[in-house]
Design an enzyme around this catalytic site. Structure first.
Site, PDB file in Angstrom:
ATOM      1  N   GLN A 100       5.438 -14.778   1.020  1.00  0.00           N
ATOM      2  CA  GLN A 100       4.570 -14.610   0.057  1.00  0.00           C
ATOM      3  C   GLN A 100       4.110 -15.757  -0.061  1.00  0.00           C
ATOM      4  OE1 GLN A 100       5.115 -10.719  -0.362  1.00  0.00           O
ATOM      5  NE2 GLN A 100       5.447 -11.671   2.130  1.00  0.00           N
ATOM      6  N   ALA A 143       3.216  -3.686  -5.829  1.00  0.00           N
ATOM      7  CA  ALA A 143       3.456  -4.540  -4.344  1.00  0.00           C
ATOM      8  C   ALA A 143       2.945  -4.789  -4.544  1.00  0.00           C
ATOM      9  CB  ALA A 143       3.276  -3.090  -3.595  1.00  0.00           C
ATOM     10  N   HIS A 144       3.345  -6.004  -3.006  1.00  0.00           N
ATOM     11  CA  HIS A 144       1.841  -7.704  -3.631  1.00  0.00           C
ATOM     12  C   HIS A 144       0.904  -7.179  -2.179  1.00  0.00           C
ATOM     13  CE1 HIS A 144       4.174  -7.558   1.264  1.00  0.00           C
ATOM     14  NE2 HIS A 144       3.100  -6.268   1.217  1.00  0.00           N
ATOM     15  N   ASN A 145      -0.289  -8.110  -2.541  1.00  0.00           N
ATOM     16  CA  ASN A 145      -2.146  -7.126  -2.543  1.00  0.00           C
ATOM     17  C   ASN A 145      -2.427  -6.414  -2.801  1.00  0.00           C
ATOM     18  OD1 ASN A 145      -1.338  -9.521  -0.905  1.00  0.00           O
ATOM     19  ND2 ASN A 145      -1.012  -8.027   1.143  1.00  0.00           N
TER      20      ASN A 145
END
Length: 341
Positions: free
Chosen positions: A203, A244-246
């Site tokens: 990540q 969460a990511h993004n």
């Protein structure tokens, strides 16, 4: 390119080495010694980067000029001109192996305060605070006991960061409040098939928290997989929320406790989420939309609409369906009693 404040670059590396790591076959053996400095997503790729293509639909969006791309054999012919195909059955897995070879998170160190931190006058650090290399803390910011700030993190002015918080890979604005036990910038959840089973996808993004944001106790905000996770100005996040990511959250949004936002969700300004609401990945929530408590959002919500239920749908439809089911259940119960069942 991953932000050098947070990641060390370990390249350049010849394509032949990356192909071997990922179990890929070079389509152009002449390019075996071509050097690659970084991994990139397809939209941002440049001639000294390697990317991957797992789905042709991604070619419909922005496409950079990658030097090389991990790709399945059936898609090797659709790559941009000048891009070397690295043919493999698992493009994302090969990309993950390349990312591990080319980039590494900066180590936090064991000292309570690194020598090159910048703490402005008026900032207050409680007992046990750990500041990593290159950390910047603005004037008037207060950091609670035993909080750990990782390398490269920048924190603005007049922030309040409580005890036992961890922050890494993040850029934080002014007047931000982060309550006890929050975890900001941990790696997002990403796994893919590798040569010997599942592997983690590195990540390589950041968390950007804009001015005036409040983040509740024990809330987790993951850093991006490559792009950033962004929390817009004046957004208020309750305790025990997972982002969460993004994910990109607009200004002035509200999220009640136990809300869960999956990866790559886009949330417009002024959106509101009731407690225990959940949103599936790659969904867009329009500006001013409202999501009812415990709703499960599986598709886009237009601006200004209120949805509820599981799967979530417009609130009037959900309420009508719920009322109809209640009537049917009552009628069946009455019929059963009438027949002696």
């Amino acid at each position: 390119m991953p932000d050098p404040r947070f990641f060390e670059d370990l390249g350049p590396v010849p394509l032949a080495e990356l192909a071997k790591l990922g179990g890929a076959e070079l389509s152009d053996t002449i390019a075996a010694e071509r050097l690659v400095r970084a991994v990139s997503i397809l939209a941002h790729a440049g001639p000294d980067t390697v990317t991957f293509l797992a789905d042709r639909r991604h070619l419909a969006g922005p496409v950079g000029a990658p030097g090389a791309c991990f790709v399945q054999a059936r898609d090797a012919g659709v790559l941009p001109e000048g891009c070397v195909a690295l043919v493999t059955a698992s493009p994302q897995g090969a990309y993950a192996m390349a990312a591990q070879r080319l980039h590494r998170p900066r180590a936090g160190g064991s000292e309570a305060r690194a020598t090159d931190v910048e703490v402005e006058e008026g900032a207050v650090l409680a007992a046990g605070v750990v500041l990593g290399a290159g950390v910047k803390v603005g004037r008037g910011t207060r950091i609670g006991a035993n909080t750990v700030i990782g390398p490269g993190v920048a924190i603005g002015r007049d922030c309040e960061i409580a005890a036992n918080v961890t922050i890494g890979f993040s850029l934080i604005g002014d007047r931000v409040r982060i309550l006890a036990g929050a975890r900001i910038g941990e790696p997002g959840f990403g796994a893919t098939a590798g040569p010997k089973g599942l592997i983690d996808v590195p990540q390589l993004g950041r968390v950007i928290i804009q001015d005036g944001v409040t983040i509740g106790a024990n809330t987790t905000i993951d850093r991006g997989a490559f792009d950033d996770t962004v929390i817009g100005e004046n957004t208020k996040i309750d305790n025990l929320v997972q982002i969460a990511h993004n994910v990109r959250v607009g200004r002035n949004c509200v999220m009640a406790a136990h809300t869960g936002i999956s990866g790559s969700v886009v949330i417009g300004e002024g959106a509101q989420f009731g407690g225990r609401a959940g949103v599936a990945d790659h969904v867009t929530i329009g500006p001013g939309a409202r999501v009812g408590a415990a709703a499960g959002v599986m598709k886009d919500i237009p601006a200004g609409e209120t949805w509820g239920g599981m799967p979530a749908r417009p609130i009037r439809h959900w309420l009508k369906e719920t009322a109809w089911l209640a009537r049917m259940a009552s009628r069946k119960g009455a019929e059963g009693k009438g027949t002696g069942e």
